[in-house]
Design a protein around this motif. Sequence first.
Motif: not given
Length: 259
Positions: A183-207
């Motif tokens: 839901x919150x991460x951006x993998x390498x393929x998604x980063x290549x297809x969008x303007x978002x930077x790659x991001x690896x989300x970790x487990x834990x509290x979300x909201x």
Amino acid sequence: MRYPLALALCGLSALAWADEVKPAASAPTWAVSTGVGAAWTPEVMGGRYDHVRWLGQVSAVRDDGWFVDTRDGMGKAWQLAPNWSLPLLLAASDRRAQSSRIDHDTSLEGMGDIGATAQAGALLRYQQGDWKLGAKYLSNLKGGMQGQQLALSVDYTLLTRPSAVLVLNSALMAGDRHYMQRWFGVNAEQAANTSFSAYQAGGGWSQGVVGLTLLVPIDKHWQVIGRAAYLRMLGSSQDSPLVKTHGYGAGGGLVQYNW
């Protein structure tokens, strides 16, 4: 992405208006309710693009614990003790379209759609006087990178009158690393297809969520439910490039008919 918004607006916590399990009668009967309404929420959690979303609600609860509900899915609840109950349930996961907007000028195009899949879970509930506590666990049956979720809730009834009931709601949501990355991460393929930077989300509290629920009975069948909430992004979700604001408000209302 509707999971916390469903908690906030279609039942701010899983316990806000939960039906209590009654002893089984010789001829089981059903309590049925339907409702329609609308909510004003961001289209994506942590986004700045607000929109109106129509709400529909259907609930059927049998007095021996079986239930079907647009909020919690379908399953059966067992009364463990006078104050404790344990529903086991099957439900559909949330979904997100890549056409969803996170602000007025930016959509999730290129991130790919997130489809709904089947989930199984349990909801441990405790009620004592005006207090209701709950712990809801969901695990995706598809496996792989779908992930697991946990929601903890505390509700306190501030006011009980024949003309109105006012409840203070609070909840904390968490996910494992698979759920958070989905839901919150951006993998390498998604980063290549969008303007978002790659991001690896970790487990834990979300909201986290805090809010108020107001129930106003009209007669023995009709009632109006209004809700307002403040939601705060937590943990690695607040650092995601898909999140544009760490805290935001949401509100909604529902007209309900009890058969």
